[in-house]
Enzyme design. Structure first.
Site, PDB file in Angstrom:
ATOM      1  N   LYS A 105     -38.150 -46.014  57.879  1.00 50.77           N
ATOM      2  CA  LYS A 105     -38.520 -47.781  58.237  1.00 50.77           C
ATOM      3  C   LYS A 105     -40.880 -47.094  58.865  1.00 50.77           C
ATOM      4  O   LYS A 105     -42.112 -47.724  58.691  1.00 50.77           O
ATOM      5  CB  LYS A 105     -38.150 -48.674  59.492  1.00 50.77           C
ATOM      6  N   THR A 106     -40.716 -45.998  59.077  1.00 55.05           N
ATOM      7  CA  THR A 106     -42.210 -46.387  59.749  1.00 55.05           C
ATOM      8  C   THR A 106     -42.594 -45.443  58.451  1.00 55.05           C
ATOM      9  O   THR A 106     -44.065 -46.126  58.497  1.00 55.05           O
ATOM     10  CB  THR A 106     -41.787 -44.535  60.500  1.00 55.05           C
ATOM     11  N   ASP A 157     -43.840 -53.853  63.953  1.00 53.14           N
ATOM     12  CA  ASP A 157     -42.504 -52.972  63.857  1.00 53.14           C
ATOM     13  C   ASP A 157     -41.472 -53.901  65.514  1.00 53.14           C
ATOM     14  O   ASP A 157     -41.615 -53.899  66.077  1.00 53.14           O
ATOM     15  CB  ASP A 157     -42.996 -51.719  64.172  1.00 53.14           C
ATOM     16  N   GLU A 158     -39.988 -52.968  64.687  1.00 52.95           N
ATOM     17  CA  GLU A 158     -39.649 -53.464  65.713  1.00 52.95           C
ATOM     18  C   GLU A 158     -39.559 -54.631  66.075  1.00 52.95           C
ATOM     19  O   GLU A 158     -39.464 -55.196  67.875  1.00 52.95           O
ATOM     20  CB  GLU A 158     -39.294 -52.491  67.100  1.00 52.95           C
ATOM     21  N   GLN A 178     -30.148 -52.859  65.797  1.00 52.19           N
ATOM     22  CA  GLN A 178     -30.370 -52.440  67.224  1.00 52.19           C
ATOM     23  C   GLN A 178     -31.153 -52.357  67.991  1.00 52.19           C
ATOM     24  O   GLN A 178     -31.602 -52.889  68.902  1.00 52.19           O
ATOM     25  CB  GLN A 178     -31.710 -50.981  65.956  1.00 52.19           C
ATOM     26  N   ARG A 198     -27.882 -41.727  65.793  1.00 50.22           N
ATOM     27  CA  ARG A 198     -29.237 -40.829  66.806  1.00 50.22           C
ATOM     28  C   ARG A 198     -28.522 -39.789  65.927  1.00 50.22           C
ATOM     29  O   ARG A 198     -28.774 -38.146  65.664  1.00 50.22           O
ATOM     30  CB  ARG A 198     -28.804 -40.503  67.890  1.00 50.22           C
TER      31      ARG A 198
END
Length: 651
Positions: A32-33, A227-228, A258, A599
């Protein structure tokens, strides 16, 4: 356009969409980044002025990474801690940094002083305690932290003391919170200070009340990126909406699966209703995971698929199958901790694995105690993540000296440093000083107080004349802090090293114009103390909560304490927590486990104890239901051996 060829088809679709709203649902490890950064770069390459682009995220680390990636694409030197300082570049920063930018520029229109002080969580809590005293409440009746948490959450919902009282009724706790909140706001105003929640709520107030300010910022930023998005609370949601309208050139990136901060005010509903808020939204799913093995991804999909409140997506990966997921079963938490410590030691001895490649995750902070004991006993290097550099006393003292010198109304900062290092000024003297009774002080005491205020005046002059780094060194020397630390042995040396680290950070701001350098430094250090300014100088296996691990990745991950009631957590009998229903809490716990699982890149270890001592009571446990969600064919079951403890491991 070679850069577009570096993206997969859905990423390219998100990057190429220019005008109108776009919602990017980005699964864990789906890039995503990269997608967000390339989208901004694509806008610039296609004629959009960089200064008209805004990108907002939640942590300084994420903002820093995005800025550095953007600068690399644009061929500009990395930015370090500071946001883009020039109007000719995109603004990439946290919500709080955005709030500061807006309030510094236009906050005076709603009565906010241009040189307001920012109170961090500790400073705000100190003011809440002071407000309790002023409002006539005993700190033993209700915990100040609880009041502060309620005020913080309500501010995030854009509420007021009156709103809170109206919603909750006139019971003891609501009335106490409302009374303390009112006193707290008076103290903040007197000290010309804002807390972190104000940095979000006040900009929304400004944009709602002042049409000129609203139009000013809408003209400044034509393309908005959030973002997020799944983690936004009401204040953040309203701020983004106020800036995006009426063009609605807004790109929201997030993952419903998330969302793990509902307990502190984030609302999953914001991302679920995005298409209703912004008609004709283009929705793009990023489902290809670049991080984890196929078995880990399969486990994650099976776990999260049980949730009802989500946007349907299925992660996949072109990585190999990878190793099976290991499931450890131990008789108690001590044996569990030693088993994990021994296994990490085996990994480190195998060669090619660094301690920093391994993370041990837990649901609750108290679990770290048994783990630390085991890692210490077996001499496995470790670091408990969560010690924030800017939370260290000596660092906060230096920053408080700066605030006190520049803003004599900041009584909280003055109270913090008036006796640092010890100069014989007691609490009674401080109370008299703050009450305007300095003239009644004994001559010897008055001399010490006068010397302190003379010191603040010297610091204030130095702040105008010196660079930021020179100012920090001036304070440490002039205040006597340096000589005091020199007498404290090894601890004093370590604390002085932390101040030297602060000086090193301050030097980064010497490139900025003199008139803005110190303000920028103080803003950045306040923001860094707010979230992810985690001390990472030490080497070792990372021990951390699952919440702290969000956004990180490790080749090897241990998820511990997988027992029903601990993970998922039962929140002490099932009472409402943070306004969430039982079903919402249950789904958030499942999302938290999904975050923990994803993770891991190479190998995932799951672990639980058959008995655990909590609050002095040993109870037999039931395995977490999350374990049963994972297909048996990808799990290898490993029961405890009779070793329990072990000898130190040699590396």
């Amino acid at each position: 356009m070679d850069y577009l060829e570096q993206l997969n088809p859905p990423q390219r679709e998100a990057v190429s969409h220019k005008d109108g709203p776009v919602l990017v649902i980005a699964g864990a490890g789906a890039g995503k980044t990269r997608t967000l950064t390339y989208r901004i770069y694509h806008l610039i390459k296609n004629g959009v002025h960089p200064g008209s682009i805004l990108a907002v995220t939640f942590t300084n680390k994420a903002a820093r990474e995005m800025r550095d990636r953007m600068r690399a694409l644009l061929g500009i030197e990395k930015s370090g801690f500071t946001p883009f300082p020039h109007e000719s570049e995109p603004f990439i920063g946290t919500f709080h940094a955005l709030g500061i930018r807006i309030l510094r520029e236009k906050g005076h229109e709603i009565g906010i002083p241009k040189n307001f002080v920012i109170k961090d969580r500790e400073g705000a809590l100190a003011l809440v305690k002071e407000a309790m005293t002023e409002a006539g409440y005993d700190k033993t009746q209700i915990e100040p932290k609880k009041i502060h948490a309620i005020i913080s959450r309500e501010k995030g919902e854009l509420g007021s003391p009156d709103d809170y009282l109206a919603q909750r009724g006139g019971g003891f706790i609501p009335k106490t919170v409302a009374d303390v909140w009112l006193a707290y706001e008076k103290i903040l105003k007197k000290e010309r200070a804002l807390d972190f929640d104000d940095l979000l709520a006040k900009p929304v107030m400004l944009l709602e009340m002042k049409k000129g300010a609203r139009e000013h910022f809408r003209e400044k930023w034509h393309y908005i990126h959030i973002d997020e998005y799944q983690d936004t609370n009401r204040a953040q949601y309203m701020l983004a909406k106020a800036l995006a309208e009426p063009r609605n050139n807004i790109c929201a990136v997030g993952d419903v699966d998330q969302n793990i901060y509902g307990w502190r005010g984030s609302s999953i509903k914001n991302i679920l209703r995005f298409e209703k808020d912004y008609p004709n939204t283009k929705v793009v799913l990023l489902e290809e995971n670049y991080r984890s093995t196929a078995r880990i991804i399969r486990a994650a999909n099976e776990v999260i698929g049980k949730n009802r409140f989500r946007i349907e997506k299925t992660l996949f990966t072109k990585n190999g199958e990878g190793e099976k997921i290991s499931l450890f079963v131990s008789p108690n938490e001590k044996a569990e901790a030693f088993r994990i410590a021994r296994t990490t030691g085996t990994l480190l001895r195998s060669g090619g694995v660094r301690a920093e490649d391994i993370a041990v995750l837990y649901r609750a902070n108290f679990q770290s105690r048994a783990l630390e004991e085991a890692f210490l006993a077996l001499e496995v290097p470790y670091q408990v993540v969560g010690t924030r550099f800017f939370d260290r006393k000596e660092v906060k003292d230096v920053l408080a000296f700066i605030n006190a010198a520049r803003n004599p109304e900041s009584l909280g900062d003055i109270k913090r440093v008036i006796n640092v290092p010890p100069r014989g000024i007691g609490k009674t003297t401080v109370a008299k000083v703050f009450s305007g009774m300095r003239a009644s002080l004994p001559s010897a005491t008055a001399l010490r107080v006068n010397d302190f205020y003379a010191l603040l005046e010297r610091i204030a002059r130095a702040a105008e004349e010196k660079s930021v780094a020179e100012l920090v060194l001036f304070i440490v020397t002039e205040s006597g802090l340096k000589s005091a630390l020199a007498k404290e042995g090894d601890e004093g040396v370590e604390r002085m090293e932390n101040i030297q680290e602060l000086v090193g950070l301050a030097k980064r701001y010497d490139i900025l114009p003199k008139e803005t350098a110190l303000d920028t430094f103080m803003e950045d250090t306040a923001l860094l103390s707010a979230d992810d300014a985690t001390e990472e100088r030490k080497k070792g296996v990372r021990l951390m909560t699952v919440h702290a691990a969000k956004g990180l990745e490790f080749p090897y991950v241990f998820v511990t304490g997988l027992e029903d009631g601990l993970f998922p957590h039962d929140f002490f009998g099932g009472s409402e927590r943070g306004g969430l229903s039982a079903e919402e809490r249950g789904e958030e716990e499942r999302r938290l486990f999904y975050v923990a699982v994803t993770r891991a890149a190479k190998k995932l270890f799951l672990s639980y104890a058959q008995a655990r001592t909590i609050f002095g009571n040993t109870e037999y446990t039931v395995p977490s239901p999350f374990i049963a969600d994972i297909p048996e064919d990808i799990v290898e079951y490993e029961s405890f051996d009779d070793a329990g403890e072990g000898e130190a491991i040699e590396f």
